[in-house]
Motif scaffolding. Structure first.
Motif: not given
Length: 542
Positions: A151, A215-216, A228, A280, A282, A318-319, A444
């Motif tokens: 990402h 991320l979304r 997120v 999600v 991060y 992510a990642n 994305d």
């Protein structure tokens, strides 16, 4: 080019240039066209004015907490007063080359943790991947919802003696340093408003919006309004400033592992209003600390059951876990072949010439020339473990030789490349100092977007080629020039201090459980001493 006047600031600059090194402002005594306005602006200032502006930059960073950590000590991140300029046509090459490289590495990671055709077709030996300490079989077969594993990436570049950009290494785990790109721009526009106004500079303030969009877009199937979060090791981690800034500018929660819990194959966030779903994550910590069920059982930073939730398709990380195989410096030597194999294109950005110590003929040649080359550990970061042959003692070379013979796979060799130089303010005045560049790319799933500029790191000690801040390095604001017909949007309003997300009710954030003191001490130790972000969060640069 225009003739440089012999003034106080630049009067002796050309005398210090190395003919083997590409200087980005000067060609001998001539100022390159893209730097003409910057050169004129600085030439019209006296030395005291330049120093006063530089001191103001330093004090503003200290006041705002723009810091990095070295051996447990928080220090303001050095920002040089002279910007680095990249002309529009040169940036187009960087932009295309970075996107090409990210797309190839995405295809490679999908293949490595999937069908493995790259091995069957003989492009990369299977052992190169399976022997990497960052290859994790536990995530084999996990396919991200939108197919994206990288990402965010940071592709480290240098300019060689001809001024050509070359790739030095790839960072596909959790590359750090983008917060300094954002804060550098804000600080420089305030320190040099008249110089800033005379240039058409592409903005960097859209990074957080681009990242949040990516991320979304990575949300699990069927989730239209995903929650997120940014997962940090905690306040004792030396890059906590970056974690907090990104969470705040994206308008999402900054959480620690203890704020999250897995139940029924799903991840939830503890809040004062009860458990809320998380879709999600991060993450800003290393694979080995993410899930004590599958990795380090003693980790106090991760979330038990996280990998199972990802495998069930209920949360995106992510990642992606396991991306470190793409960061391995041995794999780096195969990336040009991966571009040809997956994309059927020739590489736009060349690698630095590299010898693989695992290959007998290359190893024998390098062992005969140790005092001429640069040797790098394949899993090193932050400049750690690098041996520059011409600067090494005989004892260091003997130790290096033994290490190579003991574990050849752990080393690569490269020629000594004199990184390009840019004028930099040091104690003796404005002098040439070596720089590299880390452009950040966001994927994305529909396109790879490259932040126009990236983090320029500068080696402040004279003659130093390692730019990491742990070796005394600093940074520069990187100005990418817009094409004449290209509209340039203004930078966003100034960034606030890091902290809670603005606009949220006080009872919305994560609720921390009470933790006994020995557990707190263990968390502090892991946060402060482990290397959670490939490059170091002890150093925004590796």
């Amino acid at each position: 080019m225009s003739q440089a006047p012999r003034d106080d600031l630049f009067g002796s600059y050309s005398d210090q240039l190395d003919s083997r090194t590409f200087d980005e402002m000067f060609a001998a005594d001539d100022v390159r066209d893209n730097y003409a306005a910057v050169h004129t602006a600085f030439s019209e200032m006296d030395a005291l004015d330049v120093q006063a502006r530089a001191d103001s930059l330093a004090s503003s960073y200290l006041d705002q907490g723009v810091t990095f950590g070295v051996e447990g000590e928080e220090r303001p991140f050095p920002l040089d007063i002279v910007p680095r300029l990249i002309e529009a046509d040169a940036w187009r090459t960087v932009d295309v080359g970075v996107r090409q490289r990210v797309n190839a590495l995405e295809a490679f990671l999908d293949d490595v943790y999937g069908a493995g055709e790259v091995f069957n077709d003989g492009v990369v030996p299977r052992q190169v991947v399976t022997s990497s300490e960052h290859f994790h079989r536990v995530v084999a077969g996990i396919t991200p919802p939108n197919g994206v594993r990288i990402h965010v990436s940071g592709i480290d570049l240098i300019r060689d003696g001809d001024g050509e950009f070359r790739v030095l290494e790839d960072n596909a785990r959790v590359p750090s340093g983008v917060s300094y790109v954002m804060t550098n721009r804000r600080a420089m526009s305030a320190a040099l408003p008249e110089v800033f106004a005379d240039h058409r500079i592409r903005p960097v303030s859209s990074y957080s919006r681009q990242l949040l969009g990516a991320l979304r877009a990575a949300a699990p199937a069927g989730v239209t309004d995903p929650t997120v979060v940014v997962l940090t090791p905690g306040v004792y981690n030396s890059a906590y400033f970056e974690h907090a800034l990104l969470a705040r500018t994206m308008g999402i929660e900054l959480v620690e592992g203890r704020d999250l819990v897995c139940r029924g194959g799903r991840v939830h966030m503890r809040t004062t209003r009860g458990l809320e779903p998380v879709h999600v994550i991060y993450r800003r910590l290393d694979d080995e600390f993410l899930d004590p069920v599958h990795f380090r059982a003693d980790s106090m930073l991760g979330i038990p059951g996280l990998i199972n939730a990802a495998r069930a398709g209920n949360v995106s990380i992510a990642n992606a876990v396991g991306n470190g195989v793409a960061d391995d410096k041995l794999l780096y030597t195969y990336v040009p072949d991966l571009i040809r194999y997956y994309l059927h294109e020739e590489p736009v950005l060349k690698n630095v010439d590299t010898w693989r110590m695992a290959e007998k003929d290359a190893r024998e040649e390098v062992l005969d020339r140790l005092d001429e080359l640069v040797l790098k550990p394949v899993d090193g970061s932050g400049g750690k473990g690098i041996v520059i042959g011409p600067a090494a003692t005989q004892g260091e070379l003997d130790t290096l030789r033994a290490a190579i013979l003991r574990d050849p796979r752990a080393w690569i060799a490269q020629p000594v490349i004199s990184l390009s130089t840019v004028p930099t303010l040091v104690e003796d005045g404005i002098r040439p100092r070596h720089v590299d560049l880390r452009p950040f790319a966001v994927n994305d799933g529909e396109r790879v977007w490259v932040l126009p500029g990236g983090l320029t790191r500068v080696a402040l000690p004279e003659g130093e080629l390692i730019v990491n801040s742990s070796r005394g390095g600093g940074s520069k604001d990187t100005w990418v020039m817009a094409d004449p017909a290209e509209p340039v949007a203004p930078e966003a309003p100034e960034l606030g201090h890091h902290g809670v997300v603005e606009g949220l009710p006080p009872d919305h954030g994560p609720a921390h459980d009470t933790v006994e003191e020995p557990v707190e001490q263990q968390q502090q130790q892991q946060q402060a001493t482990d290397d959670p972000e490939h490059a170091t969060e002890e150093d925004p640069t590796c």
